[in-house]
Scaffold this motif. Structure first.
Motif, short mmCIF file in Angstrom:
data_model
loop_
_atom_site.label_atom_id
_atom_site.label_comp_id
_atom_site.label_asym_id
_atom_site.label_seq_id
_atom_site.Cartn_x
_atom_site.Cartn_y
_atom_site.Cartn_z
N GLU A 38 -2.27 21.53 -5.92
CA GLU A 38 -3.03 20.63 -6.78
C GLU A 38 -3.04 19.21 -6.27
O GLU A 38 -4.03 18.50 -6.40
N LEU A 39 -1.93 18.77 -5.71
CA LEU A 39 -1.79 17.37 -5.32
C LEU A 39 -1.90 17.15 -3.82
O LEU A 39 -2.00 16.02 -3.37
N GLY A 40 -1.84 18.23 -3.06
CA GLY A 40 -1.92 18.10 -1.61
C GLY A 40 -0.67 17.55 -0.97
O GLY A 40 -0.70 17.02 0.13
N ASN A 41 0.47 17.68 -1.65
CA ASN A 41 1.74 17.17 -1.09
C ASN A 41 2.45 18.23 -0.28
O ASN A 41 2.42 19.36 -0.51
N SER A 64 0.82 -1.21 0.00
CA SER A 64 0.00 0.00 0.00
C SER A 64 0.86 1.26 0.00
O SER A 64 0.64 2.18 -0.79
N VAL A 65 1.85 1.30 0.87
CA VAL A 65 2.73 2.47 0.97
C VAL A 65 3.56 2.62 -0.31
O VAL A 65 3.73 3.73 -0.81
N SER A 66 4.05 1.52 -0.85
CA SER A 66 4.84 1.58 -2.08
C SER A 66 4.00 2.09 -3.25
O SER A 66 4.46 2.90 -4.05
N SER A 67 2.76 1.61 -3.33
CA SER A 67 1.87 2.06 -4.40
C SER A 67 1.59 3.55 -4.28
O SER A 67 1.56 4.28 -5.28
N GLN A 68 1.37 4.01 -3.06
CA GLN A 68 1.10 5.43 -2.83
C GLN A 68 2.32 6.27 -3.23
O GLN A 68 2.19 7.30 -3.88
N ALA A 69 3.50 5.81 -2.86
CA ALA A 69 4.72 6.54 -3.20
C ALA A 69 4.91 6.58 -4.72
O ALA A 69 5.28 7.63 -5.27
N ASP A 70 4.65 5.46 -5.39
CA ASP A 70 4.77 5.42 -6.86
C ASP A 70 3.78 6.38 -7.50
O ASP A 70 4.10 7.07 -8.46
N SER A 71 2.57 6.40 -6.99
CA SER A 71 1.53 7.28 -7.53
C SER A 71 1.91 8.75 -7.35
O SER A 71 1.76 9.56 -8.27
N GLU A 72 2.42 9.09 -6.17
CA GLU A 72 2.85 10.48 -5.91
C GLU A 72 4.02 10.87 -6.80
O GLU A 72 4.07 11.99 -7.31
N ALA A 73 4.96 9.95 -7.01
CA ALA A 73 6.10 10.25 -7.89
C ALA A 73 5.63 10.49 -9.33
O ALA A 73 6.12 11.40 -9.99
N ALA A 74 4.67 9.68 -9.79
CA ALA A 74 4.14 9.86 -11.14
C ALA A 74 3.40 11.19 -11.27
O ALA A 74 3.53 11.88 -12.28
N ASP A 75 2.64 11.57 -10.22
CA ASP A 75 1.95 12.86 -10.23
C ASP A 75 2.95 14.01 -10.33
O ASP A 75 2.74 14.95 -11.08
N LEU A 76 4.02 13.93 -9.56
CA LEU A 76 5.05 14.98 -9.59
C LEU A 76 5.74 15.04 -10.95
O LEU A 76 6.05 16.13 -11.45
N MET A 77 5.96 13.88 -11.56
CA MET A 77 6.58 13.86 -12.88
C MET A 77 5.68 14.54 -13.91
O MET A 77 6.14 15.34 -14.74
N ARG A 78 4.37 14.24 -13.88
CA ARG A 78 3.42 14.88 -14.80
C ARG A 78 3.38 16.39 -14.57
O ARG A 78 3.35 17.17 -15.51
N ASP A 123 6.89 22.97 -6.15
CA ASP A 123 6.41 22.90 -4.77
C ASP A 123 5.02 23.54 -4.65
O ASP A 123 4.14 22.97 -4.00
N ALA A 124 4.83 24.68 -5.28
CA ALA A 124 3.54 25.36 -5.21
C ALA A 124 2.44 24.51 -5.82
O ALA A 124 1.36 24.36 -5.24
N HIS A 125 2.70 23.93 -6.97
CA HIS A 125 1.69 23.11 -7.63
C HIS A 125 1.47 21.79 -6.88
O HIS A 125 0.34 21.32 -6.79
N ALA A 126 2.53 21.20 -6.37
CA ALA A 126 2.37 19.95 -5.62
C ALA A 126 1.49 20.19 -4.39
O ALA A 126 0.61 19.39 -4.09
N ARG A 127 1.71 21.27 -3.72
CA ARG A 127 0.93 21.59 -2.51
C ARG A 127 -0.52 21.91 -2.86
O ARG A 127 -1.44 21.39 -2.24
#
Length: 136
Positions: A133-136, A69-83, A127-131
């Protein structure tokens, strides 16, 4: 204040319930395993072995599930940041407008929203967009 109720968001209630639901599931599974071995007229050693094996298997299963679960979440967040990084590189003007629109929806006047978006983009656009748009 006596008698006052504290309003919990659904996520607050759910987050506290997950570990206890998993623990209840493990207790029920292990108890069922023990009862099955005992019903088959297993001796004390067999019942104890089944209990320990069931407990260990349940613990390993929960740990593996959490890891996935944690690995999938991390992969998803990394893909979001890449996009988002690619969008910032290919369409910086549109991304600035998108950020300004977010601030307008939160109540800033359009001119101030543009100014805030511009300053945040100049400092650290990702950083601005991640925070925002993505809530990171």
């Amino acid at each position: 204040m006596p008698g006052a109720e504290i309003a919990l968001r659904p996520s607050d209630r759910l987050a506290g319930g997950r570990p206890s639901l998993g623990a209840n599931d493990g207790i029920i599974s292990t108890a069922s395993l023990i009862m099955g071995v005992a019903a088959a007229e297993g001796g004390r050693a067999e019942i104890l072995t089944a209990a320990v094996a069931g407990w260990a298997a349940g613990a390993m299963s929960m740990a593996a599930g959490e890891y996935v679960s944690v690995s999938s979440q991390a992969d998803s967040e990394a893909a979001d940041l890449m996009r988002e990084r690619r969008a910032l590189r290919e369409r910086p003007v549109e991304e600035t407008q998108e950020l300004a629109h977010i601030y307008e929806e939160r109540g800033l006047k359009p001119k101030l929203a543009q100014e805030v978006a511009g300053q945040l983009m100049a400092k650290d656009a990702l950083d601005a967009h991640a925070r925002e748009e993505l809530g990171n």
